[in-house]
Write a protein that holds these residues in place. Structure first.
Motif, PDB file in Angstrom:
ATOM      1  N   GLU A 180     -26.942 -12.511 -17.775  1.00  0.00           N
ATOM      2  CA  GLU A 180     -27.235 -12.736 -19.178  1.00  0.00           C
ATOM      3  C   GLU A 180     -27.813 -11.588 -19.988  1.00  0.00           C
ATOM      4  N   LEU A 181     -27.957 -10.605 -19.405  1.00  0.00           N
ATOM      5  CA  LEU A 181     -28.325  -9.169 -20.223  1.00  0.00           C
ATOM      6  C   LEU A 181     -27.756  -8.926 -21.323  1.00  0.00           C
ATOM      7  N   VAL A 182     -28.108  -8.757 -22.469  1.00  0.00           N
ATOM      8  CA  VAL A 182     -27.866  -8.198 -23.792  1.00  0.00           C
ATOM      9  C   VAL A 182     -28.206  -7.060 -24.199  1.00  0.00           C
ATOM     10  N   TYR A 183     -29.375  -6.771 -23.735  1.00  0.00           N
ATOM     11  CA  TYR A 183     -29.951  -5.132 -23.893  1.00  0.00           C
ATOM     12  C   TYR A 183     -30.301  -4.546 -22.718  1.00  0.00           C
ATOM     13  N   LEU A 184     -29.933  -3.304 -22.711  1.00  0.00           N
ATOM     14  CA  LEU A 184     -30.210  -2.592 -21.722  1.00  0.00           C
ATOM     15  C   LEU A 184     -30.820  -1.082 -22.003  1.00  0.00           C
ATOM     16  N   ASP A 185     -32.026  -0.753 -22.420  1.00  0.00           N
ATOM     17  CA  ASP A 185     -32.484   0.532 -22.977  1.00  0.00           C
ATOM     18  C   ASP A 185     -33.247   1.295 -21.957  1.00  0.00           C
ATOM     19  N   LEU A 186     -32.874   2.279 -21.199  1.00  0.00           N
ATOM     20  CA  LEU A 186     -33.684   3.040 -20.370  1.00  0.00           C
ATOM     21  C   LEU A 186     -33.641   4.376 -20.758  1.00  0.00           C
ATOM     22  N   LYS A 219     -44.260 -12.170 -18.019  1.00  0.00           N
ATOM     23  CA  LYS A 219     -44.170 -11.260 -19.113  1.00  0.00           C
ATOM     24  C   LYS A 219     -44.095  -9.802 -18.715  1.00  0.00           C
ATOM     25  N   TRP A 220     -43.346  -9.516 -17.760  1.00  0.00           N
ATOM     26  CA  TRP A 220     -43.243  -8.072 -17.331  1.00  0.00           C
ATOM     27  C   TRP A 220     -43.300  -7.404 -18.627  1.00  0.00           C
ATOM     28  N   ILE A 221     -43.718  -6.167 -18.636  1.00  0.00           N
ATOM     29  CA  ILE A 221     -43.479  -5.302 -19.820  1.00  0.00           C
ATOM     30  C   ILE A 221     -42.180  -4.708 -19.709  1.00  0.00           C
ATOM     31  N   GLY A 222     -41.387  -4.769 -21.045  1.00  0.00           N
ATOM     32  CA  GLY A 222     -40.086  -4.465 -21.163  1.00  0.00           C
ATOM     33  C   GLY A 222     -39.252  -5.473 -21.065  1.00  0.00           C
ATOM     34  N   ILE A 223     -39.636  -6.366 -20.415  1.00  0.00           N
ATOM     35  CA  ILE A 223     -38.438  -7.785 -19.985  1.00  0.00           C
ATOM     36  C   ILE A 223     -38.659  -8.659 -21.001  1.00  0.00           C
ATOM     37  N   ILE A 224     -37.536  -9.001 -21.411  1.00  0.00           N
ATOM     38  CA  ILE A 224     -37.407 -10.214 -22.659  1.00  0.00           C
ATOM     39  C   ILE A 224     -36.585 -11.148 -22.023  1.00  0.00           C
ATOM     40  N   CYS A 225     -36.939 -12.558 -21.971  1.00  0.00           N
ATOM     41  CA  CYS A 225     -36.235 -13.694 -21.477  1.00  0.00           C
ATOM     42  C   CYS A 225     -35.922 -14.552 -22.535  1.00  0.00           C
ATOM     43  N   THR A 226     -34.920 -15.249 -22.358  1.00  0.00           N
ATOM     44  CA  THR A 226     -34.394 -16.359 -22.955  1.00  0.00           C
ATOM     45  C   THR A 226     -34.435 -17.530 -22.115  1.00  0.00           C
ATOM     46  N   GLY A 227     -35.120 -18.527 -22.244  1.00  0.00           N
ATOM     47  CA  GLY A 227     -35.278 -19.404 -21.257  1.00  0.00           C
ATOM     48  C   GLY A 227     -35.772 -18.974 -20.067  1.00  0.00           C
ATOM     49  N   ASN A 228     -34.936 -19.162 -18.812  1.00  0.00           N
ATOM     50  CA  ASN A 228     -35.464 -18.506 -17.584  1.00  0.00           C
ATOM     51  C   ASN A 228     -34.474 -17.434 -17.072  1.00  0.00           C
ATOM     52  N   ARG A 229     -33.664 -16.851 -18.102  1.00  0.00           N
ATOM     53  CA  ARG A 229     -32.652 -15.723 -17.861  1.00  0.00           C
ATOM     54  C   ARG A 229     -33.424 -14.450 -18.456  1.00  0.00           C
ATOM     55  N   VAL A 230     -33.117 -13.324 -17.816  1.00  0.00           N
ATOM     56  CA  VAL A 230     -33.664 -11.977 -18.263  1.00  0.00           C
ATOM     57  C   VAL A 230     -32.447 -11.534 -19.224  1.00  0.00           C
ATOM     58  N   THR A 231     -32.755 -11.495 -20.681  1.00  0.00           N
ATOM     59  CA  THR A 231     -31.748 -10.760 -21.574  1.00  0.00           C
ATOM     60  C   THR A 231     -31.972  -9.512 -22.150  1.00  0.00           C
ATOM     61  N   GLN A 291     -24.401  -6.140 -24.955  1.00  0.00           N
ATOM     62  CA  GLN A 291     -24.104  -5.734 -26.350  1.00  0.00           C
ATOM     63  C   GLN A 291     -24.533  -4.399 -26.439  1.00  0.00           C
ATOM     64  N   ASN A 292     -25.687  -3.908 -25.925  1.00  0.00           N
ATOM     65  CA  ASN A 292     -26.129  -2.665 -26.278  1.00  0.00           C
ATOM     66  C   ASN A 292     -26.494  -2.100 -25.058  1.00  0.00           C
ATOM     67  N   LEU A 293     -25.872  -0.723 -24.613  1.00  0.00           N
ATOM     68  CA  LEU A 293     -26.309  -0.187 -23.639  1.00  0.00           C
ATOM     69  C   LEU A 293     -26.583   1.194 -24.175  1.00  0.00           C
ATOM     70  N   ILE A 294     -28.042   1.604 -23.730  1.00  0.00           N
ATOM     71  CA  ILE A 294     -28.549   2.745 -24.220  1.00  0.00           C
ATOM     72  C   ILE A 294     -29.223   3.523 -23.087  1.00  0.00           C
ATOM     73  N   LEU A 295     -28.727   4.737 -23.085  1.00  0.00           N
ATOM     74  CA  LEU A 295     -29.332   5.594 -21.936  1.00  0.00           C
ATOM     75  C   LEU A 295     -29.403   6.861 -22.191  1.00  0.00           C
ATOM     76  N   VAL A 296     -30.209   7.242 -23.459  1.00  0.00           N
ATOM     77  CA  VAL A 296     -30.337   8.499 -24.152  1.00  0.00           C
ATOM     78  C   VAL A 296     -31.284   9.230 -23.280  1.00  0.00           C
ATOM     79  N   GLY A 297     -31.074  10.676 -22.998  1.00  0.00           N
ATOM     80  CA  GLY A 297     -32.008  11.502 -22.707  1.00  0.00           C
ATOM     81  C   GLY A 297     -32.415  11.032 -21.366  1.00  0.00           C
ATOM     82  N   CYS A 298     -31.678  10.594 -20.476  1.00  0.00           N
ATOM     83  CA  CYS A 298     -31.735  10.525 -18.934  1.00  0.00           C
ATOM     84  C   CYS A 298     -31.177  11.820 -18.153  1.00  0.00           C
TER      85      CYS A 298
END
Length: 962
Positions: free
Chosen positions: A89-95, A55-67, A116-123
């Motif tokens: 299998e990544l669906v959301y990427l927010d940095l 359960k790494w902080i900021g990482i959400i998995c579905t089954g054994n895949r990082v989504t 589905q979501n690529l969010i890189l605001v304020g980097c």
């Protein structure tokens, strides 16, 4: 060579064994490990090689895949590795809100087919937006705003047929808006997209009529603060769902406003200010949803007050400044039920101003400065809010009426709004890292800035405009099960881009501090637009600050692998051996993937410099640079007042200050989200404290107090060379003065190359980094990207490519080999900019290529009449030395560095041109000029005053020791 059957069997057993021992797909685990290897300040529990089970902080998995990866405001620094492609299998990427995440966006991100979501605001991501993003067929949310992306908008993004939110604002994008050309897609294909947010860039060209159609579902069209030209296409009237329209601050956008604009009956906010619009004042009759209208500072035909003034029931704000509108203002305008602000200065309104007795209780400001009003009638109760009639016939000399007093005297503005804290008694003072919440609890808030791009109101003094925002935000966080106890907003103001900006503080519920998981959740809610503010605030974005986590509140990093011990013991001995083997293989692969590219060596002088400390033991004593306290700088700038604000950029703002000695200084204060990081800050301090030359801006000192990064320079009053060439500074440079400015800049760069020890490559030579003092002497500035070369004084260094597009040396870009000749190339581009007054890169036109193609050496002025800045005139006699100047510039921009002259040679040749242009008696001798090429260390590099070219003093060229 193929694998033996035994090895194939072994590999299949290893795969099956790894599936028993780990929850995370091995490819995802290796990919995340490689990505993490490029980052600093990772979450506390990113240990081991099993992100899903642990359960790494900021990482959400579905089954054994990082989504999902959600890591906003964690203070991550580094680059985004191309290994992101392994997370298929990544669906959301927010940095978002990690201002030290930089470098280019890897093209491999285009292989994430489920994203589905690529969010890189304020980097601080830079370089071009990869065209491979057009392959992300499932993408719904694309938010790349507030970075440093350059280049054009890729036409391939027109393939994103499911896109709902498209935000590229606040970058450095250039070029035109791409449209379908029969082969390549364009933005006109995005019929399902509701948000086009492209403001605060450098986009140019005409707005193509094909880009709008009746099929589009756009509700927000934001093209403000760009360089669009031509006229507004009539197809704009086809966008019936449109609610917010911003074309403001496009100084070359002209022509009439399409007559069918009043088809936009759902439009609530209309911004057309600060353009070159002509024709009749637009007819807004029937646009009953309009609440905010600003069409100031255009060139519409003179007319009387239009009938639609009194037919807009939702109107809160009407800004029509400097438009030459005449006639008498209708009394009904002041009675519109929602009206708050009427800014109508600089027109021809005349006759009697009749406000009447039924004026709106919401009306806070009537600004009619510089009109022709001769009388005033206020019926019933006296209008007691702000009324300004300065510059009208009614205000005769000596008048004591309040409305005849200039703003800022008897009509002060209201105090800024701040959330109330009704705390009669607080048991103990809050700790230094805590604040008192509106609920009177000491806690560590999550802080940031909200930017509302087009609010429907203009009155910032009334709590009734902000209390609903606080209540609404708190309610929605509660519904989303986020532990937010209370919310504070304060200091709302309209910034230079006409965005409503305010500070936000979120306080935790039931604890003193948010956890890392809380911040991951809260940051995503704001970056992903999960939270929607009340409609009156319009579209927004948020820039969060890095959150500091207390050690005793961190999520335990103890691995959960001990929970799997019974399973491991139960496995056969052979399985254990095979498991060990698979771990070894995975670790080996991961290490290979995560081996970071070699980064730039940091200056050894600053290795032990603690940027958060101001103690004498941690800050090197740099000769010639004074260390200021924050309180000292706050005092000399009058608390960083707006009156002392003299400029701003990606790093923050620059303020004028006066030291107790009377010396004027420029104080550059880095802000949260600044484009200048600690490395650039330290580089500039180290280099400028060692170099001293009349054509290099002087560093007076710096400040590291109270987590601030502030640089203090000598004050250079006449702005930048770029501002002079574009006419923004009001400083007019004829040909002789331009030659002398270029000569001064060349001397400054030659000094860095040939007398500094070790030599220094500036790496960002451009017109905006050449300052002009009170006598128009040039001073090279901004050393944040500068790089010392080898101790031998020659050679090259391999380093990450940095610089400004348009000025960047192509050889350096291709090879990553930095030499002094890289500066020479940039200087050659600057020389062509001085001749043409054109941007180096604009509308896909590159000035180097334009000049090379146009040069005809058989003609006078080399046939460059169409390219030469018209301000200089077309007479060859007035441009003595122009041909030689162009020849030298083209030698500087040769493709191969070896074919370019040295900066010392450039100085010598420009000196001869100055003489040809009539530099006057007494300027430097030929023998002095030759010393640039011979590297004579005693050369004064002096004598280039634009008015008295007689040598002058001998500034120091000695480099202070480290």
């Amino acid at each position: 060579m193929g694998l033996s059957p035994w090895l194939l069997f072994l590999f299949s057993v290893l795969v099956q064994t790894s599936a028993i021992l780990a929850d995370t797909d091995p490819g995802d685990s290796a990919g995340l490990t490689a990505i993490a290897a490029n980052w600093k300040n990772k979450p506390s529990n990113w240990n081991g090689d099993d992100p899903c089970r642990d359960k790494w902080i900021g990482i959400i998995c579905t089954g054994n895949r990082v989504t999902s990866i959600r890591l906003s405001s964690f203070g991550l620094s580094g680059t985004l590795s191309g290994d992101i492609q392994t997370l298929t299998e990544l669906v959301y990427l927010d940095l978002s809100y990690n201002k030290d995440l930089s470098g280019p966006l890897p093209s491999t991100i285009g292989s994430l087919s489920n994203l589905q979501n690529l969010i890189l605001v304020g980097c601080s991501f830079s370089g071009e937006i990869p065209k491979e993003l057009g392959q992300l067929s499932k993408l719904i949310f694309l938010s790349l705003n507030s970075n440093k992306f350059s280049g054009s908008i890729p036409a391939s993004l027109g393939n994103l047929s499911k896109l709902y939110w498209f935000d590229l604002a606040d970058n450095k994008l250039t070029g035109t808006l791409p449209i379908f050309d029969g082969t390549n897609p364009g933005l006109d294909n995005l019929t399902n997209t509701k948000h086009f947010h492209f403001g605060i860039n450098q986009l140019s060209g005409t707005i193509p009529r094909e880009i709008f159609s009746s099929k589009m579902k756009l509700i927000h069209l934001l093209l403000d603060n760009n360089n669009f030209s031509g006229s507004i296409p009539p197809t704009l009237g086809l966008l019936n769902p449109l609610e917010v329209l911003r074309f403001d601050n496009n100084p070359q956008l002209g022509g009439p406003v399409p007559s069918n604009i009043n088809n936009l009956t759902k439009l609530a906010e209309l911004h057309l200010e600060n353009c070159k619009l002509t024709g009749p004042l637009p007819d807004l009759t029937g646009m009953s949803a309009l609440s905010f209208v600003d069409m100031s500072n255009n060139s519409f035909n003179a007319s009387d007050a239009p009938n639609w003034f009194t037919t807009l029931p939702s109107l809160t704000s009407l800004f029509l400044e400097n438009l030459q509108i005449g006639g008498q203002l209708p009394q009904a305008l002041f009675s519109l039920p929602a009206v708050q602000t009427l800014r109508l200065r600089g027109n021809r309104f005349n006759g009697t101003l009749t406000i009447g007795s039924d004026f709106s209780t919401q009306l806070q400001l009537i600004d009619l400065q510089n009109n022709q009003i001769s009388a005033i009638t206020v019926g019933g109760s006296q209008y007691s809010k702000t009324l300004i009639l300065v510059g009208n016939p009614i205000c005769v000399p000596g008048s004591t009426d309040n409305y005849c007093v200039a703003p800022g005297h008897s009509n002060p503005t209201a105090a800024p709004y701040s959330t109330a804290r009704n705390c009669s008694a607080v048991p103990t003072p809050c700790l230094s890292n805590q604040l008192l919440s509106p609920a009177c609890i000491c806690a560590v808030p999550y802080r940031g800035t909200l930017f509302f791009r087009s609010p429907s109101f203009s009155d910032l003094s009334s709590p009734s405009n902000f209390v609903p925002l606080e209540q609404d935000m708190k309610t929605k966080f509660a519904k989303l099960n986020v532990p937010v106890d209370s919310i504070a907003i304060h200091e709302p103001f309209f910034d230079s881009n006409n965005n409503l900006q305010m500070s936000l503080e979120l306080f935790p519920s039931g604890k003193v501090q948010f956890s890392e998981q809380d911040i991951s959740d809260v940051g995503f809610i704001l970056s992903n637009q999960t939270y929607k503010p009340p409609a009156m605030f319009g579209p927004y974005y948020f820039i969060g600050q890095q959150y500091s986590f207390a050690n005793d509140l961190l999520v335990p990093s103890t691995s959960k692998k001990t929970n799997r011990l019974p399973l491991i013991i139960g496995a056969s001995a052979g399985g254990a051996v095979l498991a060990a083997a698979v771990v070894a293989i995975v670790v080996c692969i991961a290490r290979r993937k995560r081996t970071p590219k070699r980064t730039e060596d940091r200056s050894q002088s600053f290795v032990s410099w603690d940027m958060k400390s101001t103690s004498a033991s941690t800050v090197p004593q740099l000769r010639g640079a004074r260390m200021f306290s924050f309180d000292e700088l706050r005092k000399i700038t009058n608390n960083f007042s707006e009156a002392n604000d003299i400029g701003n950029g990606g790093y923050g703002k620059v303020y004028r200050g006066t030291l107790p000695s009377g010396q004027l200084v420029a104080v550059k204060r880095s802000e949260q989200g600044s484009l200048q990081g600690s490395l650039e800050f330290r580089t500039e301090i180290e280099l400028l404290s060692r170099v001293h030359h009349k054509n290099v801006v002087s560093l007076v000192g710096f400040c590291l107090d109270q987590d601030e990064q502030i640089l203090v320079y000598e004050y250079v009053p006449n702005g930048t060379l770029k501002e002079s060439l574009t006419g923004k500074s009001g400083v007019r440079l004829d040909w002789r003065r331009r030659l002398r400015v270029v000569l001064g800049a060349a001397k400054g760069v030659a000094y860095l190359h040939e007398l500094a020890d070790p030599p220094i490559v500036h790496r960002d030579i451009k017109s905006s980094n050449v300052l002009l003092d009170e006598r128009l002497n040039a001073k090279v500035s901004d050393f944040g990207l500068s790089k010392p070369l080898g101790e031998d004084g020659r050679g090259q260094v391999t380093t990450q490519v940095k610089g400004t597009m348009g000025y960047l040396d192509p050889e350096y870009y291709m090879t990553q080999q930095l030499t002094e000749k890289s500066d020479v190339y940039s200087f050659g581009v600057l020389m062509l900019e001085v001749v043409t007054a054109r941007k180096p890169l604009e509308r896909n036109r590159y000035i180097v290529r334009e000049v090379k193609a146009a040069v005809d050496r058989s003609k006078d002025m080399y046939g460059l009449h169409e390219l030469v800045d018209p301000v200089l005139g077309a007479a060859p006699s007035a441009l003595a030395g122009l041909e030689q100047f162009v020849d030298l510039a083209l030698r500087c921009v040769e493709e191969a560095g070896a074919d370019r002259p040295s900066m010392g040679e450039v100085v010598g040749e420009i000196e001869r041109m100055v003489k040809m242009a009539g530099g006057g008696p007494g300027h430097e001798s030929a023998s002095e000029s030759m010393s640039y090429a011979s590297r004579t260390p005693r050369h004064p590099y002096g004598g280039d005053s634009p008015f008295d070219y007689s040598g002058g003093g001998m500034p120091s060229t000695r480099v202070e020791p480290k």
